[in-house]
Design a protein around this motif. Structure first.
Motif: not given
Ligand code: ATP
Ligand code: MG
Length: 883
Positions: A120-149
């Protein structure tokens, strides 16, 4: 996969991607704001802050870390340790998220072969850049991506400075690890979603108002817990069962005779002992020693906690040395410093265990009594008095009492405890004042010490350091600042200045502040552990709270340390030449010279002195290494370090070694190699009391100057005698010979003169002064008193007279001499009395011995009368029979 392989593959993986392999830094960070190194980035902080430009922009490390913030969790969670290894990769303004994220993923999944579906991966809630890299470049499915405070995924070093969002990679260990709460998910405190790796994206600089400004150079700082990754790869339940820790854990179980897994309580204790053993072994290995302050206190706490849990497990004998051994066995390969220092580590740890065992024995007994008492009364709070007694008299740290109470389900009256502590501090203060110190100043010193702790001495490593002014004392008052012209005592939080101690004089130098400068004229210890810089402000002003550059007068310190090491070498040489009884009794080590007092029963003869000096210079020329280290007093004694007789030593002492030649307990500053001393010359040897001798000597530049001056003198001498220096002895011998001859010649000539006078040429008158006894009198001008006496003596002998009187005028003054034969003196006649009687006639006086006296006066015309008076007086005295 063994931990060693994980470590190596990680470092290789990043080296292959252009990272410089950097060694783990010490657990003692080079950072005054931090007690212990707690992450891989610590050694790179100056790079991140932009204070220092690195030689490389990518680095990878395996860093030893200690986190005491997690101490309470150790043994209770599967994943927390106080000591752990953090793998990391760093970018200083080089690559950023697009590289860091895929690399981390690639390492875990491809290199380590972790099950992708569990990550699983977590990113800072406002960090869309990292979120996008996880999802689109690495290919982690969104259900295993979490945005945390903020609390979880925003990193900073403090309220201001570099900071940024972070992103974590977690491993789902399965439901059986979970807390079972319905809302258990990534970010939960329990052990189910195990945080393996934290990637920090340092992209902002936060200002004083809390506003974020983008950094020109963005940085990457990541931390991957080696033990955590190993636990997943090795399929074990927790950090403690991974290969490196398991060996340590099983050692505890062995020593206790209790199998691991027997029960919850004993497992926790074993885990605590295993973890803490690693922590204290590494800490001592890096030079931290148990004490009551700062990191020394943390170390003491870890050791004591381990001892206590060992006892809880039923281990009654000293066992920590065995724990150190197993840690060295398992970790010594990757950290050779452990192997190098293992004897030392064991001696320190053993001493601390033994001391604490004593404490524990009496303290636990008292504690149990107190608890029984309390329970009988139905109370639930352990009174402050009990806590205080445990702390003050029995040496229990507060945390220990707190822990013991928690195990019994009781609380502590901590407020009452603090009150008693405060009262005790006041009492101590009052007592110190009564000891006869100048109350006010002493009080300030005590205040400074209480509030800011001991002055840390950094002068063994450096001669210039940045330090904070914690107090200024002028006369007997603490002052907030001092300006040009004022004399103050400056107190710093740390200092490279050596305060006078052990015969070595204090350092001098300068303190350079942001708005002024002071000259340090002396450094002293008004109290133990407190250093006072006696300073005169030269320019501007110095103020409390300022950071100053404290710079020791380097030349002077170098001269001092040459002399200090030289005293150790002299001590050695004296013992070799004179015998073991020649022991140091005192010394004075100054920049210009050294003085060494020692016990010996007789003055040293020239040959002994030369042998001592020669032996000392041989040690110097052979350029031996000098090293210093801290150890327990007992260990130092066991290796025969020379201690000063009658000195009191602490439990820990500093040993200074000159190769294998000399080994002494000493706190002074020393050269690094004996060659630095250059030269030693003994300039004096004297007695200073019964069986006590003193040697004075010069070294280095002073010794050179001494010989230079000698050489100049010789050359001047040779010049004035007009010969080569080498021929001086010959020449001087010839001169002496010549002088002797001339003197003999002169004597002969003078005697001849006198003889001629005595034999004739002058008119002598002879008067009988008693029957058969004649006194000869005559006058010869131009004789000095010495010649006058000679002539009188000679006349007396040659003429066989009873008495001789001679008058003379010399340098316009009238003189006379009287010489008496032995029989006349034996009859009681006194030349002094005669000459005085006669001298009245020439208006003067006289003196001398009963057989020979000289008189003088200014009245030349009185001389004939004086001669008559002389004869008269002699005759009269002899006649009357009461001469
Ligand atoms: P946790 O929340 O689990 O305490 P953390 O957020 O404090 O972890 P970081 O400060 O991000 O952790 O440290 C980076 C990595 O170091 C973590 O991802 C983890 O793998 C490891 N780590 C941190 N603290 C410990 C510890 N006490 N024992 C073992 N490993 C640790
Ligand atoms: Mg943590």
């Amino acid at each position: 996969m063994r931990s060693e392989e994980i470590r190596e593959r990680f470092l290789r993986f990043f080296q292959d991607r252009g990272h410089r392999l950097v060694k783990s830094s010490s657990l003692i960070p080079d950072d005054p704001t931090l007690l212990l190194t707690n992450a891989g980035m610590v050694q790179f902080k100056p790079y991140f802050l932009g204070a220092v430009k690195p030689e490389f922009t990518r680095a990878t490390t395996c860093q030893k870390c200690v986190r005491t913030t997690d101490i309470e969790k150790v043994g209770y969670t599967a994943r927390h340790l106080t000591f752990f290894e953090m793998l990391g990769n760093f970018s200083f303004g080089d690559y950023y998220k697009k590289e860091a994220i895929p690399w981390a993923w690639q390492f875990l999944t491809e290199e380590m072969g972790l099950d992708v579906s569990r990550l699983y991966c977590s990113v800072y809630e406002e960090d869309d850049e990292a979120y996008a890299i996880w999802r689109d470049v690495v290919g982690v499915p969104e259900e295993r991506l979490a945005r945390l405070g903020k609390e979880d995924n925003f990193w900073d070093m403090g309220t201001t400075g570099p900071c940024g969002p972070c992103s974590e990679i977690l491993y789902d260990q399965g439901e059986e690890y979970g807390c079972g709460r319905p809302d258990c998910r990534v970010g939960c405190d329990c052990d189910r979603y195990l945080e393996l790796w934290n990637l920090v994206f340092m992209q902002f600089d936060r200002d004083e108002r809390g506003e974020l400004h983008p950094l020109p150079n963005k940085n990457i700082d990541t931390g991957l817990g080696l033990e955590r990754l190993a636990s997943v790869l090795q399929g074990v339940a927790n950090n403690f069962e991974t290969d490196t820790l398991a060996a340590v854990l099983y050692r505890v179980a062995d020593l206790a005779g209790v199998p691991y897994g027997k029960g919850e309580e004993s497992d926790v204790s074993m885990k605590i002992v295993a973890d803490h053993s690693r922590a204290f072994t590494f800490m001592v290995g890096d030079g931290i020693l148990p004490s009551n302050e700062d990191r020394g206190y943390i170390l003491r706490r870890l050791i004591r906690r381990a001892v206590r849990h060992g006892r809880l497990l039923g281990i009654t004998r000293t066992f920590l040395p065995s724990m150190v051994e197993v840690v060295v066995e398992t970790m010594g390969g990757a950290y050779p410093e452990l192997k190098q220092n293992s004897t030392f580590i064991i001696s320190i740890v053993r001493a601390e265990e033994e001391r604490f065992t004593q404490t524990l024995r009496s303290g636990l007994f008292y504690f149990e009594e107190a608890v029984r008492d309390l329970r009988e009364k139905g109370g639930e709070v352990i009174p402050g008095e009990v806590v205080f007694h445990l702390h003050d008299t029995l040496g229990f740290p507060l945390e220990l009492t707190r822990e013991l109470a928690r195990e019994k389900g009781l609380a502590l009256d901590e407020e009452g405890f603090s009150r008693l502590m405060e009262e005790q501090r006041n009492r101590a203060r009052a007592a110190r004042i009564q000891e006869g110190y100048t109350a006010q100043v002493q009080e300030i010193y005590t205040e400074v010490l209480d509030n800011f702790g001991e002055t840390r001495f950094t002068g063994y490593q450096t001669m210039a350091d940045k330090a904070r002014i914690v107090a200024l004392v002028k006369g007997s008052h603490a002052v907030p600042e001092a300006s040009a012209g004022e004399e103050v005592e400056v107190f710093l939080d740390r200092t490279p200045f050596y305060g006078e101690m052990g015969g070595q004089v204090g350092d001098t130098g300068v303190l350079i502040g942001p708005s002024g400068e002071a000259e340090v004229v002396d450094t002293q210890h008004p109290m133990r552990d407190l250093t006072s810089h006696r300073a005169r402000v030269k320019k501007g002003r110095l103020a409390v709270g300022e950071t100053v550059e404290a710079v020791v007068d380097r030349e002077r310190r170098l001269a001092i340390r040459r002399n200090h090491t030289a005293t150790h070498i002299l001590h050695y040489a004296l013992r070799r030449v004179l015998g073991e009884h020649a022991k140091q009794a005192g010394s004075l080590v100054e920049p210009q010279r050294l003085r060494f007092d020692f016990t010996h029963f007789a003055p040293l003869d020239a040959d002994e002195l030369r042998r001592v000096e020669e032996m000392a210079n041989a040690v110097i020329i052979e350029d031996h290494p000098v090293r210093a280290y801290i150890t327990t007093y007992d260990y130092a004694v066991s290796i025969d370090a020379v201690a000063l007789f009658g000195e009191k030593y602490e439990d820990y002492v500093r040993v200074v070694e000159v190769d294998d030649i000399s080994r002494e307990l000493c706190g002074g500053t020393h050269v690094e190699r004996t060659g630095e001393i250059g030269l030693l010359v003994i300039t004096g040897e004297s007695g200073i009391g019964a069986n006590m001798r003193r040697i004075e000597a010069l070294t280095g530049k002073e010794a050179y100057r001494f010989y230079r001056a000698r050489q100049d003198l010789l050359e001047r001498l040779a010049g004035s005698l007009r010969v080569e220096v080498d021929r001086l002895p010959d020449r001087v011998e010839r001169l002496r010979q010549r002088v002797k001859e001339l003197e003999a010649e002169l004597k002969k000539r003078e005697s001849r003169e006198v003889a001629a006078l005595a034999e004739g040429g002058v008119e002598l008158s002879e008067t009988e002064i008693a029957p058969g006894t004649v006194m000869i009198t005559f006058r010869v001008d131009g004789l000095d008193p010495q010649k006058l006496r000679e002539l009188a003596e000679r006349t007396l002998l040659q003429r066989g007279a009873g008495a001789v009187g001679i008058a003379t005028v010399c340098d316009d003054k009238a003189n006379l001499v009287v010489a008496l034969s032995r029989p006349l003196v034996e009859m009681g006649l006194d030349a002094v009395e005669l000459v005085r009687a006669a001298a009245r006639e020439i208006g003067g006086g006289g003196g001398g011995r009963p057989d020979m006296a000289v008189g003088g006066g200014s009245n030349k015309e009185g001389l004939p009368g004086a001669m008559r008076a002389l004869v008269e007086e002699a005759r009269k005295r002899l006649e009357s029979g009461h001469a």
